[in-house]
Design a protein around this motif. Sequence first.
Motif, short mmCIF file in Angstrom:
data_model
loop_
_atom_site.label_atom_id
_atom_site.label_comp_id
_atom_site.label_asym_id
_atom_site.label_seq_id
_atom_site.Cartn_x
_atom_site.Cartn_y
_atom_site.Cartn_z
N ILE A 294 0.85 -1.19 0.00
CA ILE A 294 0.00 0.00 0.00
C ILE A 294 0.89 1.24 0.00
CG2 ILE A 294 -1.86 -1.13 1.28
CD1 ILE A 294 -0.92 0.48 3.76
N SER A 295 0.32 2.35 -0.41
CA SER A 295 0.91 3.66 -0.16
C SER A 295 -0.14 4.46 0.59
CB SER A 295 1.31 4.37 -1.45
OG SER A 295 0.18 4.62 -2.26
N GLY A 296 0.32 5.40 1.39
CA GLY A 296 -0.64 6.13 2.20
C GLY A 296 -0.06 7.38 2.80
N ARG A 297 -0.74 7.91 3.76
CA ARG A 297 -0.30 9.14 4.41
C ARG A 297 -0.87 9.21 5.82
NH1 ARG A 297 -2.45 14.62 2.43
NH2 ARG A 297 -1.78 15.05 4.58
N ASP A 298 -0.35 10.14 6.60
CA ASP A 298 -0.85 10.34 7.96
C ASP A 298 -2.25 10.97 7.91
OD1 ASP A 298 1.69 9.55 8.62
OD2 ASP A 298 2.37 11.55 9.23
N VAL A 299 -3.08 10.54 8.84
CA VAL A 299 -4.37 11.23 9.03
C VAL A 299 -4.10 12.58 9.68
CG1 VAL A 299 -6.55 11.17 10.30
CG2 VAL A 299 -5.71 9.10 9.18
N ASN A 300 -4.74 13.64 9.16
CA ASN A 300 -4.62 14.96 9.77
C ASN A 300 -6.03 15.48 10.07
OD1 ASN A 300 -5.70 16.00 7.38
ND2 ASN A 300 -3.70 16.55 6.53
N PRO A 301 -6.15 16.62 10.72
CA PRO A 301 -7.49 17.11 11.08
C PRO A 301 -8.42 17.27 9.88
CG PRO A 301 -5.83 18.29 12.34
CD PRO A 301 -5.09 17.44 11.36
N ASP A 302 -7.92 17.72 8.73
CA ASP A 302 -8.77 17.90 7.57
C ASP A 302 -9.31 16.56 7.06
OD1 ASP A 302 -8.50 20.68 7.54
OD2 ASP A 302 -6.69 20.58 6.30
N ILE A 303 -8.43 15.54 7.03
CA ILE A 303 -8.86 14.21 6.60
C ILE A 303 -9.86 13.64 7.59
CG2 ILE A 303 -8.09 11.83 6.26
CD1 ILE A 303 -5.51 12.96 5.08
N ALA A 304 -9.56 13.80 8.88
CA ALA A 304 -10.47 13.28 9.92
C ALA A 304 -11.85 13.92 9.82
CB ALA A 304 -9.86 13.51 11.29
N ASP A 305 -11.89 15.24 9.58
CA ASP A 305 -13.17 15.93 9.47
C ASP A 305 -13.92 15.48 8.21
OD1 ASP A 305 -12.57 17.26 11.78
OD2 ASP A 305 -11.96 19.12 10.79
N MET A 307 -13.78 12.67 6.68
CA MET A 307 -14.22 11.27 6.75
C MET A 307 -15.03 10.97 8.01
SD MET A 307 -10.81 9.29 5.29
CE MET A 307 -11.60 7.68 5.47
N GLY A 308 -15.18 11.96 8.86
CA GLY A 308 -15.92 11.73 10.09
C GLY A 308 -15.26 10.74 11.02
N LEU A 309 -13.94 10.80 11.11
CA LEU A 309 -13.19 9.83 11.92
C LEU A 309 -13.24 10.20 13.40
CD1 LEU A 309 -10.00 9.44 9.67
CD2 LEU A 309 -11.97 7.89 9.81
N PRO A 310 -13.20 9.20 14.28
CA PRO A 310 -13.24 9.49 15.72
C PRO A 310 -11.91 10.01 16.26
CG PRO A 310 -13.07 7.12 15.35
CD PRO A 310 -13.27 7.75 14.00
N SER A 311 -10.84 9.85 15.49
CA SER A 311 -9.51 10.28 15.93
C SER A 311 -8.77 10.93 14.77
CB SER A 311 -8.71 9.09 16.47
OG SER A 311 -7.36 9.46 16.73
N ARG A 312 -7.82 11.79 15.09
CA ARG A 312 -7.00 12.45 14.08
C ARG A 312 -5.66 11.76 13.91
NH1 ARG A 312 -8.14 18.86 15.49
NH2 ARG A 312 -10.35 18.88 14.83
N ARG A 313 -5.55 10.54 14.35
CA ARG A 313 -4.33 9.76 14.20
C ARG A 313 -4.63 8.50 13.41
NH1 ARG A 313 -0.60 11.70 17.96
NH2 ARG A 313 0.91 10.77 16.54
#
Length: 403
Positions: A294-305, A307-313
């Motif tokens: 896989i390739s990917g990246r760190d979750v940040n506040p913009d991504i978390a918002d 996607m509606g994620l419960p955490s920003r990590r």
Amino acid sequence: MRKKRGLWLAMAFLAVTLAGCAPCGLAAAAGRAASPTQPAAGLSAPLPEVRGSLPNVAEQEKLLVDLYKRTSPAVVNVQVTKRSQGTFRFDPQQGEPPDEFVHGQGSGFVIDREAHIVTNHHVVEGAEEVLVIYSDGDQARGQVVGADADSDLAVIKADHLPAGVAPLELSDTDQVEVGQAAIAIGNPFGLQGTLTTGIVSAVGRTLPLGRESSSIGGRFSIPRMIQTDAAINPGNSGGPLLDSRGRVIGINTAINAQNGVNSGVGFAVPVSLIRRVVPRLIQEGRYVYPWLGISGRDVNPDIADAMGLPSRRGALVVEVVKSSPAERAGLRPSTRRVTAHDTELEVGGDVITAIDDQPVRQFDDLLVYLIENASVGQTVRLTIIRDGQPQVVPVTLAERPTD
């Protein structure tokens, strides 16, 4: 030398036959001694000795002097002859055609009493001849017995080890802390046995210095690299980065510079990777890495918002390589793009939050775990968030592609 994203691999080429000259500060041929520096006009007499040095300064000086005497015999100059990769257009009116070989050099250090020497992969890559020069001038022919581009490590077997040369001791990279002493010994610009000092500026850097692979569309990264301000220049590649006890904490590899010389930002492959990779290179000639695909990246506040994620990590899966372990396990890549603060972001893929119950706070955590704790054929359990719900996905790891 190769430049990638502002990073220079700290290897020096002694002669560039197309131009018929050597880089500034280098002897034009391998093995030629550098001319001694002449004193400036009007300064024939030595400067007066500074009196009243602080005791701790004198102690530090003694520590460095003793450390150098004890460790420098194990640090070597590695000189290589490689076939030129360039295409030359020969004009008979210009005389003889240029030599098809180029001569380069780097550093290395003795790791055992069987005359195995550790250096960087990029120092010996493509080498047809290897010459090892010890600190006392003794020369030995060397043979590359193993190399690994993904860690930029290689092992040379010298045909002999001079009497009295003791291998360097390896430290534990987990004990390296920002602010501790960092001491580099090597051969910058062909100046053998040069010692420079500084501190550990940062730890845990991940840099794309590994092998380039068409399967992933980029380079594999080396995690947990040590950043230092100890001067590292072309020719230092492969030399040891030491702690104040003279133990190896890393192997000097790259510098962040626009012109290929020291800017106070150098990088060393950590000793944890040396401990893991080098024994395999000596025994088998290669090192096999587990691969997720896989390739990917760190979750940040913009991504978390978005996607509606419960955490920003966590680690967001952006792409899944075709026919990879990740694809076979059903991991999902990003599916859409959003714009936040004038930046386009890929979102919608699985978010990895743990591997084998070990937290994944950022993408680097995943890479470090796979390299340090996993093996080919092993099944790992990924805790992911998919469509807002946590679940566990088992993935059986394969070998990294060799393309």
